[in-house]
Enzyme design. Structure first.
Site, short mmCIF file in Angstrom:
data_model
loop_
_atom_site.label_atom_id
_atom_site.label_comp_id
_atom_site.label_asym_id
_atom_site.label_seq_id
_atom_site.Cartn_x
_atom_site.Cartn_y
_atom_site.Cartn_z
N LYS B 83 47.35 44.49 26.45
CA LYS B 83 46.34 43.59 25.86
C LYS B 83 45.59 44.28 24.73
CE LYS B 83 44.23 42.97 29.82
NZ LYS B 83 45.21 43.62 30.69
N CYS B 167 32.02 38.44 40.67
CA CYS B 167 32.94 39.51 40.33
C CYS B 167 32.47 40.86 40.84
CB CYS B 167 33.08 39.45 38.80
SG CYS B 167 33.64 40.88 37.97
N MET B 168 31.18 41.16 40.69
CA MET B 168 30.71 42.51 40.99
C MET B 168 29.59 42.57 42.00
SD MET B 168 32.60 44.24 39.38
CE MET B 168 31.91 45.56 40.34
N MET B 344 38.15 43.59 42.76
CA MET B 344 37.92 42.26 43.34
C MET B 344 38.38 42.14 44.80
SD MET B 344 36.29 40.84 41.14
CE MET B 344 35.85 42.22 40.14
N GLY B 381 35.53 44.31 36.17
CA GLY B 381 36.51 43.49 35.46
C GLY B 381 36.06 43.08 34.08
N GLN B 382 34.74 43.08 33.84
CA GLN B 382 34.24 42.61 32.54
C GLN B 382 33.72 43.81 31.76
OE1 GLN B 382 32.50 38.90 32.03
NE2 GLN B 382 34.13 38.04 33.25
#
Lengths: 195, 803, 82
Positions: B83, B167-168, B344, B381-382
């Protein structure tokens, strides 16, 4: 959602050499290779099960039945630059790949019999350019092997793709899905096309 | 050049490349990059995940033309994932949003920015208490500062939450419960030094490929590193693992307890470390909702663990008892270093806080903590889940720097730093994500008291669980108003009443904070397309409109505008006017306003200029006698963390118990809220794939990534597929109690589910798997469980098989 | 013509025997080693031969990995392989 056209591998190989020369030596860009004056037959990739090229050219009726039969629109009409082969069916690697349908509808549709079930399905051979392949350069990537429709044709060896020449049919799926910035897979045509 | 010269030249180039590669610390080499004399290269962190790789962005004639891995970056040392190599192309999808759009008679029509900003301000004035904001870890740090101050300091409302709740947040509650302060003590350097890396339900090879390469590459240097993959399905990570332990969904708590039990029973725990640095805790049965729980003695702890014998754990988890013994034996060794990694799999869990606490507990109990290579480390994840959300505090219960809205002292600090009148900040936490969307999607007369929701930099219309209930139910509610700031049309803009076109990544200044406490900075390199503008500007412009309309909350203590920024001469700059927004560096102004917040919990940040100069710095960043700024790698460890007292060795200076000790928790295993039954006999797990990031709104617009992974699929075991009579590529329907989705199946592809489990990635906006997922959530973190719900699988009879 | 720059990573025990094998092949030039990582340049007639040498390198006992740092193929010859 697609936009930019890919840079072709060939352009890239040429471009990289020029860049390397510029960057490493600080010397001016060398002149481009002289254009070949004489016309050289372009290699052509036929749909699967094609008879030898000379017979194909002679017996294909240009009826387009195989083109209509292909469920993924991979087969197109060869354009004028293919000279005497123009108008015959081909698969253009730059834009399409054969998906190796188990029931080979293109062959079933071929009335003159230039695509035949008793002929090898081989259309070419995939070739991995290790200098552009992400897996070969330390990035985790397995896309080509996962999407290869021919069992055993594309093995992952130590996390890196390796083509099995004898099994590979040259369908081109791996080249289509390769996500490397510079596409790392080329489909080499069969040596007998053109004969 | 002659042929011979040229060949010699190429040979020498080839040799220099090989020599450089052989000398490098990884096997990764920067790919050759198309470049030309006119291209300007500048650093930026990658726009995608929380790894925090740096890229060099090549700009020519106002356009990003090249991306290369940044060799100077500690995180990735020149390597990028599939990516990352394409990140520049996310700016140039054909359907960028370039003008504000307002829904009129059901259609989105272009309007002016003036009308757009006024429309948002009027929605606030309608009833400020019912106006909410929803952001994400894709917000830059200054954007988060702006949103937080606008809502909590301006509207006196804490209805601001964000995607990291999905998410976190269980990682956060795990760190808080254990150490009294959020975020990992360790860093990526642990991966270079550990002997064993344990992946707790973590498919790092696809989700954090560059960090994973850091481990795998060590093998190429002749080092031995053992990778243990704990999972509910085989993934690309499993391919590299020495040991794969397949466990039944939700049984990870039993496994963790089983390891702790053996450490205690075999007297193999680190007695010295435990005596000096640990207290024990359990939930208070009388107050089960209270996160602080109640103390327990070591003997009580040992007794609570006693039922988790290897045999009992095998029965619950399916992991052979011998393997549990093997893991306990690894943790019992003092001569090796062990790093645990998770994301996750542990966080999106109705027992997320509990399993996070248990994994920290095993490390503390065994003393595998605080030495390089010995660390329990959660990944994000972010790109700025840590920097913007956990540190700036853009969640409904937080204030910047690890403060809580419910704490009076903390509110006073914030009012002080923000120069607000006393009492401005509301003491009541706002709605967390699931509740926020529930309130927004419930009719006003039935208690749905959120009338307007402003979404920035995320896509809840695709990423929320149970989408029919939590998002699609908004349709038809005439008095509800959805505002979406984004760069492309998404599943969220589909229901938007007002769409604001935003600047993306290097079209604006920015700062991110990655998984290892590294704060990063970049400068604007190109202009956004059309009328797209910075999210930060949008927030300030709305605030200014409210100020001009006489809204009291937009004034500070001195009756000045809340977002007053002055130039070097001390003159206020009208940054709410887009023509003047870049007259000063607004990012720097926000960051310098935010920096003092970071001291309370020893999260010290350096001045903005230090981040502009470096490839990021890991906090606490402490100024040295010579004036330089030094980052900290191993927190709580005397040899590296300046806040640890001399002679303490390890000191948990934010300790919940105020005695510099961490808490080792006992949390029992319990059955899941929903599991397979006769009607819904399969587990459904959801997640990401290597090629796409989050909801795919950026990566699906990159042709190479889209071709490599064009559509969602359901991964199903070959045994289940044979029983259902489906082949790879054929369509099946998944049905849960909440929704139904048809999609092609993929057998023996990227991953491999065990019998009775199916997996579906969520990146595809045309196949919304979150219509099926469960909105049950962890009681402490309020984070939903996307990894486990029950579905049935039906064969779809079609005339032609889809390929 | 094909020229590639590779890194051959060897087992500790295999360094001497691998290096001996590499030195015996005139198409291979050895660079200064970095521990068990040996930079080499391979010069061959074309991609097919380059592929063959690469495959052979990987098959030498004592070789753990062969990584590519640089590849150059002259134009027009890439289709020889087929």
């Amino acid at each position: 959602m697609s936009n930019d056209a890919d840079i072709s591998r060939r352009d890239f190989v040429r471009g990289r050499l020029l860049r390397t020369v510029r960057a490493m030596a600080g010397v001016p860009t060398p002149p481009p290779a002289p254009q070949r004056a004489a016309w050289v037959p372009l290699p052509i990739r036929r749909p699967p099960g094609a008879v030898p090229e000379a017979r194909f050219l002679a017996e294909c009726t240009r009826c387009n039945a195989c083109i209509q039969a292909c469920p993924v629109g991979a087969i197109t009409v060869a354009p004028m630059r293919f000279r005497h082969a123009a108008g015959t069916p081909m698969i253009d690697q730059a834009t399409a790949a054969c998906v190796m349908c188990p029931d080979t509808p293109c062959i079933s549709a071929c009335e003159p019999g230039v695509l035949r079930k008793d002929r090898p399905l081989k259309m070419g051979t995939a070739w991995v350019d290790r200098s552009n392949c992400l897996a070969h350069r330390g990035t985790l990537c397995t896309t080509c092997s996962e999407r290869c429709p021919v069992p055993g044709a594309l093995r992952v060896d130590g996390g890196k793709p390796a083509i099995q020449d004898a099994t590979c049919t040259g369908c081109g799926v791996c080249a289509q899905v390769c996500p490397a910035p510079i596409n790392a897979i080329a489909i080499l045509p069969l040596p007998d096309r053109p004969a | 050049m002659t042929t011979v010269d040229r060949r010699e030249f190429i040979k020498s180039a080839a040799m220099s490349a090989a020599v450089a590669a052989a000398a490098g610390s990884t096997r990764a080499f920067a790919l050759p990059v198309l470049t030309a004399p006119g291209v300007q290269w500048n650093k930026a962190p990658c726009r995608f995940c929380g790894t925090g790789c740096h890229v060099l962005v090549g700009v020519e004639d106002g356009r990003v033309v090249g991306i290369q891995g940044d060799l100077k970056a500690d995180v990735n040392k020149g390597l990028l994932c599939v990516k990352g190599y394409h990140v520049g192309q996310i700016l140039y999808g054909k359907d960028r949003l370039t003008t504000p759009l307002l829904r009129k008679d059901g259609r989105l029509v272009p309007i002016s920015w003036e009308e757009a900003i006024d429309t948002v301000a009027r929605r606030v004035l309608k009833d400020p208490k019912g106006f909410a904001m929803y952001g994400s870890g894709q917000w830059t740090i200054p954007e988060g500062c702006a949103g937080n101050k606008f809502m909590k300091g301006g509207l006196s409302s804490n209805h601001l939450d964000g995607n990291p709740r999905l998410c976190m947040s269980s990682a956060v509650t795990g760190f808080l419960s254990t150490y009294g302060v959020d975020e990992p003590a360790g860093v990526y350097d642990d991966l270079d030094q550990c002997d064993v890396a344990i992946m707790w339900g973590n498919n790092m090879a696809e989700m954090h490929p560059v960090v994973f390469s850091r481990i795998v590459d060590r093998r190429s240097r002749g080092e031995k590193v053992t990778i243990i993959d704990f999972g509910t399905r085989r993934t690309r990570t499993t391919d590299h693992a020495d040991e794969f332990l397949l466990f039944k969904p939700n049984s990870d708590l039993a496994i963790a307890n089983g390891i702790a039990h053996l450490l205690v029973q075999n007297n193999a725990y680190d007695k010295d470390f435990v005596a000096r640095h640990c207290n024990f805790r359990q939930l208070d049965p009388e107050k089960p909702d209270a996160m602080q729980g109640k103390p327990m003695t070591f003997d009580e702890y040992a007794a609570a663990l006693a039922e988790y014998t290897p045999e009992r754990v095998e029965q619950i988890s399916g992991v052979p008892a011998d393997k549990i013994r093997l893991l306990a034996a690894l943790f019992a060794r003092r001569d090796i270093r062990i790093t645990s990694l998770w994301c996750m799999g542990m966080n999106q869990h109705t027992r997320g806080t509990a399993i996070n606490c248990l994994v920290h507990g095993i490390h503390l109990l065994s003393g595998h903590f605080g030495k390089p290579g010995d660390a329990p480390t959660s990944l994000t994840g972010q790109p700025s889940a840590c920097g913007t959300v956990r540190e700036v505090g853009t969640l409904c219960h937080l204030l910047p720097g690890g403060r809580l809205v419910a704490n009076e002292d903390h509110r006073k600090h914030a009012e002080g730093f923000w120069n607000l009148p006393e009492g401005r900040i509301n003491p009541k936490p706002g709605y967390h994500t699931v509740l926020l969307f529930e309130k927004f999607c419930t009719p006003t007369d039935k208690g749905g008291d959120i009338h307007t929701l402003w979404v920035q930099v995320t896509n809840p219309g695709q990423s929320l669980p149970n989408l029919h209930k939590l998002f699609k139910a908004k349709k038809g509610l005439e008095d509800k108003f959805l505002i979406v700031s984004d760069v492309y049309p998404t599943a969220t803009t589909e229901l938007a009443d007002l769409v604001l076109p935003s600047a993306l990544w290097v079209e604006k200044n920015g700062m991110y904070g990655n998984s290892e406490r590294r704060t990063q900075q970049w400068f604007k390199m190109v202009d956004p397309p059309g009328q797209a503008r910075d999210d930060c500007w949008q927030t300030i412009a709305v605030a200014r409109r409210l100020f001009d309309l006489g809204f009291e909350g937009m004034k500070n203590k001195d009756a000045e505008f809340l977002f007053t920024f002055k130039d070097k001469g001390g003159k206020p700059v009208p940054v709410w006017d887009w023509n003047h927004y870049y007259d000063i560096n607004v990012d720097e102004a926000f960051f310098e306003e935010y920096r003092p917040f970071s001291k309370l919990k020893q999260k010290d940040l350096a001045p903005y200029a230090e981040y502009a100069r470096t490839r990021g710095l890991r906090w606490p960043v402490v100024q040295q006698p010579d004036g330089s700024w030094r980052e900290t790698r191993w927190r709580f460890s005397e040899f590296d963390d300046p806040y640890v007292k001399k002679g303490a060795g390890t000191q948990f200076y934010n300790s919940v118990t105020k005695d510099d000790k961490a808490l080792v928790w006992f949390r029992p295993w319990e059955p899941p809220p929903e599991g397979p039954d006769a009607d819904y006999p399969y587990w459904l797990c959801t997640g990401r794939v290597l090629e796409h990031w989050h909801t795919g709104s950026m990566t699906r617009r990159v042709p190479q990534l889209h071709r490599a992974m064009p559509a969602a699929y359901v991964e199903i075991s070959s045994t289940d597929a044979a029983r259902l009579g489906v082949r790879s590529g054929e369509r099946v329907a998944l049905v849960s109690r909440r929704g139904r989705l048809e999609l092609p199946c993929w057998i023996g592809g990227r991953g491999d589910c065990p019998e009775g489990t199916v997996f579906v990635p969520f990146f595809d906006e045309s196949l919304l798997i979150n219509e099926l997922t469960l909105d049950a959530h962890d009681p402490f973190s309020k984070q939903p469980d996307y990894k486990k719900c029950a579905v049935r699988v039906e064969r779809v009879v079609t005339t032609g098989a889809a390929r | 013509m094909a020229i590639s720059g590779l890194v051959v990573t060897m087992d500790d025990a295999g360094v001497a025997s691998v290096l001996a094998a590499l030195r015996a092949d005139p198409r291979i030039t050895l660079g200064p080693p970095a521990g068990v990582r040996q930079p080499v340049v391979i010069e061959t007639a074309g991609p097919a031969e380059d592929d063959a040498v690469w495959a052979w390198l990987r098959s030498i006992p004592g070789v753990r990995f062969v990584d590519v740092a640089y590849v150059h193929f002259d134009q027009g010859e890439e289709h020889d392989h087929g």
